[in-house]
Design a protein around this motif. Structure first.
Motif, PDB file in Angstrom:
ATOM      1  N   GLY A   1       0.837  -1.191   0.000  1.00  0.00           N
ATOM      2  CA  GLY A   1       0.000   0.000   0.000  1.00  0.00           C
ATOM      3  C   GLY A   1       0.872   1.241   0.000  1.00  0.00           C
ATOM      4  O   GLY A   1       1.716   1.430  -0.871  1.00  0.00           O
ATOM      5  N   ASP A   2       0.680   2.101   1.004  1.00  0.00           N
ATOM      6  CA  ASP A   2       1.492   3.317   1.099  1.00  0.00           C
ATOM      7  C   ASP A   2       2.697   3.133   2.017  1.00  0.00           C
ATOM      8  O   ASP A   2       3.445   4.063   2.253  1.00  0.00           O
ATOM      9  CB  ASP A   2       0.637   4.485   1.588  1.00  0.00           C
ATOM     10  CG  ASP A   2       0.021   4.225   2.949  1.00  0.00           C
ATOM     11  OD1 ASP A   2      -0.035   3.047   3.352  1.00  0.00           O
ATOM     12  OD2 ASP A   2      -0.417   5.188   3.596  1.00  0.00           O
ATOM     13  N   ARG A   3       2.867   1.933   2.532  1.00  0.00           N
ATOM     14  CA  ARG A   3       3.962   1.635   3.455  1.00  0.00           C
ATOM     15  C   ARG A   3       5.082   0.910   2.719  1.00  0.00           C
ATOM     16  O   ARG A   3       4.839   0.185   1.761  1.00  0.00           O
ATOM     17  CB  ARG A   3       3.413   0.756   4.580  1.00  0.00           C
ATOM     18  CG  ARG A   3       4.382   0.469   5.668  1.00  0.00           C
ATOM     19  CD  ARG A   3       3.717  -0.303   6.779  1.00  0.00           C
ATOM     20  NE  ARG A   3       4.696  -0.562   7.810  1.00  0.00           N
ATOM     21  CZ  ARG A   3       4.459  -1.245   8.890  1.00  0.00           C
ATOM     22  NH1 ARG A   3       3.273  -1.745   9.109  1.00  0.00           N
ATOM     23  NH2 ARG A   3       5.403  -1.446   9.780  1.00  0.00           N
ATOM     24  N   ALA A   4       6.294   1.092   3.187  1.00  0.00           N
ATOM     25  CA  ALA A   4       7.442   0.396   2.602  1.00  0.00           C
ATOM     26  C   ALA A   4       8.226  -0.289   3.716  1.00  0.00           C
ATOM     27  O   ALA A   4       8.536   0.322   4.731  1.00  0.00           O
ATOM     28  CB  ALA A   4       8.338   1.370   1.859  1.00  0.00           C
ATOM     29  N   LEU A   5       8.519  -1.565   3.526  1.00  0.00           N
ATOM     30  CA  LEU A   5       9.354  -2.321   4.460  1.00  0.00           C
ATOM     31  C   LEU A   5      10.780  -2.240   3.933  1.00  0.00           C
ATOM     32  O   LEU A   5      11.115  -2.837   2.918  1.00  0.00           O
ATOM     33  CB  LEU A   5       8.878  -3.765   4.551  1.00  0.00           C
ATOM     34  CG  LEU A   5       7.396  -3.968   4.899  1.00  0.00           C
ATOM     35  CD1 LEU A   5       7.055  -5.446   4.892  1.00  0.00           C
ATOM     36  CD2 LEU A   5       7.056  -3.340   6.215  1.00  0.00           C
ATOM     37  N   VAL A   6      11.605  -1.479   4.632  1.00  0.00           N
ATOM     38  CA  VAL A   6      12.965  -1.216   4.158  1.00  0.00           C
ATOM     39  C   VAL A   6      13.974  -2.141   4.820  1.00  0.00           C
ATOM     40  O   VAL A   6      14.898  -2.625   4.171  1.00  0.00           O
ATOM     41  CB  VAL A   6      13.339   0.261   4.412  1.00  0.00           C
ATOM     42  CG1 VAL A   6      14.744   0.550   3.939  1.00  0.00           C
ATOM     43  CG2 VAL A   6      12.341   1.180   3.728  1.00  0.00           C
ATOM     44  N   THR A   7      13.813  -2.408   6.113  1.00  0.00           N
ATOM     45  CA  THR A   7      14.763  -3.244   6.848  1.00  0.00           C
ATOM     46  C   THR A   7      14.095  -4.531   7.312  1.00  0.00           C
ATOM     47  O   THR A   7      12.868  -4.667   7.263  1.00  0.00           O
ATOM     48  CB  THR A   7      15.319  -2.499   8.077  1.00  0.00           C
ATOM     49  OG1 THR A   7      14.239  -2.259   8.987  1.00  0.00           O
ATOM     50  CG2 THR A   7      15.982  -1.196   7.685  1.00  0.00           C
ATOM     51  N   LEU A   8      14.919  -5.445   7.791  1.00  0.00           N
ATOM     52  CA  LEU A   8      14.380  -6.686   8.348  1.00  0.00           C
ATOM     53  C   LEU A   8      13.506  -6.388   9.564  1.00  0.00           C
ATOM     54  O   LEU A   8      12.490  -7.050   9.774  1.00  0.00           O
ATOM     55  CB  LEU A   8      15.524  -7.623   8.734  1.00  0.00           C
ATOM     56  CG  LEU A   8      16.421  -8.115   7.601  1.00  0.00           C
ATOM     57  CD1 LEU A   8      17.564  -8.947   8.167  1.00  0.00           C
ATOM     58  CD2 LEU A   8      15.643  -8.909   6.594  1.00  0.00           C
ATOM     59  N   LEU A   9      13.889  -5.389  10.352  1.00  0.00           N
ATOM     60  CA  LEU A   9      13.103  -5.015  11.521  1.00  0.00           C
ATOM     61  C   LEU A   9      11.727  -4.505  11.116  1.00  0.00           C
ATOM     62  O   LEU A   9      10.718  -4.867  11.738  1.00  0.00           O
ATOM     63  CB  LEU A   9      13.835  -3.948  12.337  1.00  0.00           C
ATOM     64  CG  LEU A   9      13.137  -3.503  13.615  1.00  0.00           C
ATOM     65  CD1 LEU A   9      12.986  -4.677  14.574  1.00  0.00           C
ATOM     66  CD2 LEU A   9      13.903  -2.376  14.271  1.00  0.00           C
ATOM     67  N   ASP A  10      11.647  -3.703  10.060  1.00  0.00           N
ATOM     68  CA  ASP A  10      10.351  -3.231   9.567  1.00  0.00           C
ATOM     69  C   ASP A  10       9.459  -4.409   9.188  1.00  0.00           C
ATOM     70  O   ASP A  10       8.266  -4.433   9.507  1.00  0.00           O
ATOM     71  CB  ASP A  10      10.526  -2.333   8.336  1.00  0.00           C
ATOM     72  CG  ASP A  10      11.234  -1.037   8.634  1.00  0.00           C
ATOM     73  OD1 ASP A  10      11.273  -0.632   9.812  1.00  0.00           O
ATOM     74  OD2 ASP A  10      11.755  -0.426   7.680  1.00  0.00           O
ATOM     75  N   ALA A  11      10.023  -5.384   8.505  1.00  0.00           N
ATOM     76  CA  ALA A  11       9.262  -6.555   8.082  1.00  0.00           C
ATOM     77  C   ALA A  11       8.809  -7.374   9.289  1.00  0.00           C
ATOM     78  O   ALA A  11       7.661  -7.834   9.343  1.00  0.00           O
ATOM     79  CB  ALA A  11      10.094  -7.414   7.141  1.00  0.00           C
TER      80      ALA A  11
END
Length: 98
Positions: free
Chosen positions: A17-27
């Motif tokens: 959507g409007d979010r981006a998972l950039v790092t492993l922590l975000d995921a």
């Protein structure tokens, strides 16, 4: 030198959507924030296991990215194209095959 652990970045961020998972922590935070019923789905469990293995054991971040993408697209069914290949019957034979 590249970062180690949960701070490692994906080569290509995962857009949801409007979010981006950039790092492993975000995921990892995204997966843990899912509703319990969805979090228990085997695809998300496999994605979390891949995340943990990459973050704590090293290895390419692509493995974790593949796990997350498979979990996100688990309901996608590829459309069958019936005209993808022509049948072999009805074609002319080559001169050498006669």
């Amino acid at each position: 030198m590249t970062e180690l652990g949960w701070g490692r970045r994906f080569e290509d961020p995962i857009r949801i959507g409007d979010r981006a998972l950039v790092t492993l922590l975000d995921a990892g935070e995204y997966i843990t924030a899912l509703p319990k019923k969805e979090h228990a789905v085997p695809e998300w469990q496999a994605a979390m296991e891949a995340l943990i293995m990459v973050a704590e054991g090293g290895g390419p971040t692509m493995f974790a990215r593949i796990g997350i993408m498979r979990a996100l697209n688990r309901h996608y069914v590829p459309e069958l194209n019936p005209k993808g290949k022509e049948p072999h019957w009805g074609r002319r034979k080559l001169k050498r095959d006669q």
